[in-house]
Design a protein around this motif. Structure first.
Motif, PDB file in Angstrom:
ATOM      1  N   ASP A 169      11.741  85.506  19.027  1.00  0.00           N
ATOM      2  CA  ASP A 169      12.846  85.285  18.102  1.00  0.00           C
ATOM      3  C   ASP A 169      13.684  84.082  18.506  1.00  0.00           C
ATOM      4  O   ASP A 169      14.297  83.425  17.665  1.00  0.00           O
ATOM      5  N   ALA A 170      13.746  83.786  19.804  1.00  0.00           N
ATOM      6  CA  ALA A 170      14.546  82.653  20.290  1.00  0.00           C
ATOM      7  C   ALA A 170      13.862  81.308  20.058  1.00  0.00           C
ATOM      8  O   ALA A 170      14.539  80.283  19.965  1.00  0.00           O
ATOM      9  N   LEU A 171      12.555  81.292  19.950  1.00  0.00           N
ATOM     10  CA  LEU A 171      11.840  80.018  19.809  1.00  0.00           C
ATOM     11  C   LEU A 171      12.262  79.202  18.586  1.00  0.00           C
ATOM     12  O   LEU A 171      12.424  77.982  18.689  1.00  0.00           O
ATOM     13  N   PRO A 172      12.458  79.808  17.401  1.00  0.00           N
ATOM     14  CA  PRO A 172      12.925  78.994  16.271  1.00  0.00           C
ATOM     15  C   PRO A 172      14.291  78.361  16.521  1.00  0.00           C
ATOM     16  O   PRO A 172      14.544  77.233  16.104  1.00  0.00           O
ATOM     17  N   ILE A 173      15.166  79.064  17.219  1.00  0.00           N
ATOM     18  CA  ILE A 173      16.487  78.507  17.527  1.00  0.00           C
ATOM     19  C   ILE A 173      16.338  77.320  18.464  1.00  0.00           C
ATOM     20  O   ILE A 173      16.955  76.268  18.279  1.00  0.00           O
ATOM     21  N   TYR A 174      15.511  77.474  19.468  1.00  0.00           N
ATOM     22  CA  TYR A 174      15.233  76.404  20.427  1.00  0.00           C
ATOM     23  C   TYR A 174      14.639  75.187  19.715  1.00  0.00           C
ATOM     24  O   TYR A 174      15.080  74.060  19.905  1.00  0.00           O
TER      25      TYR A 174
END
Length: 189
Positions: free
Chosen positions: A33-38
């Motif tokens: 879930d954090a990868l798109p934000i990154y």
């Protein structure tokens, strides 16, 4: 830059400190879930540079990926070893100055269709031996129907081939590999 050290620490923590499966799965899904934000953060930096340089209005932007990952689909977690929707349905975001508007195309295209599309955009001939089909019409507001179906195959861990239509998904597992599954699956979409 605070994003890179935090991201690295998060990955390190997940891999080395959690030994039980449930906790590892929770943290792995959180990482997913954090990868798109990154990614969004870094793409934003590039877009800011283009705008600051004064070339935003003359730059074509294309964002895509080479594969997705399964998170439970067909019994596979955190990998891309099956020819299925989770692995082969890829994001493709295109911005062409003075041409594209906010539009979500639901038609089928392959990644290899992008090269002939760029040839059309640049008014260059598409080499005759290329398999791709241009989808420039989708950006110009002209009628565009895409492909009738997609054929996906995959050969990492398994040997699978799938066909996806607007209504059906059929997958044949020629060599199931380490993933216990049926020889074939068929779904109504």
């Amino acid at each position: 830059n605070i994003v890179d050290p935090l991201f690295s620490f998060f990955v390190f923590t997940c891999v080395f400190f959690f030994n039980d499966t449930a906790t590892t799965e929770i943290y792995t899904l959180s990482l997913h879930d954090a990868l798109p934000i990154y990614t969004d953060y870094h793409i934003g930096q590039i877009l800011d540079i283009l705008e600051d340089a004064g070339v935003w209005d003359e730059t074509v932007i294309i964002v895509s990926g080479d594969h997705g990952d399964s998170f439970g689909e067909h019994g596979q977690y955190m990998d891309h070893g099956i020819a299925n929707e989770a692995v082969h349905r890829l994001p493709l975001i295109v911005r062409i100055p003075q041409m594209t508007k906010h539009y979500h195309c639901k038609e089928f295209v392959y990644q290899l269709d992008l090269a002939p599309t760029l040839c059309d955009l640049l008014e260059l001939p598409t080499p005759p031996k290329w398999d791709g089909l241009s989808f420039i019409n989708a950006f110009q507001g002209a009628p565009f129907s895409g492909r009738d179906y997609l054929v996906w195959d995959h050969g990492i861990y398994t040997l699978t081939r799938s066909v996806r239509t607007k209504d059906w998904y059929l997958s044949e597992y020629f060599i199931p590999g380490y993933i216990p599954m049926m020889n074939s699956t068929c779904y109504i979409i």
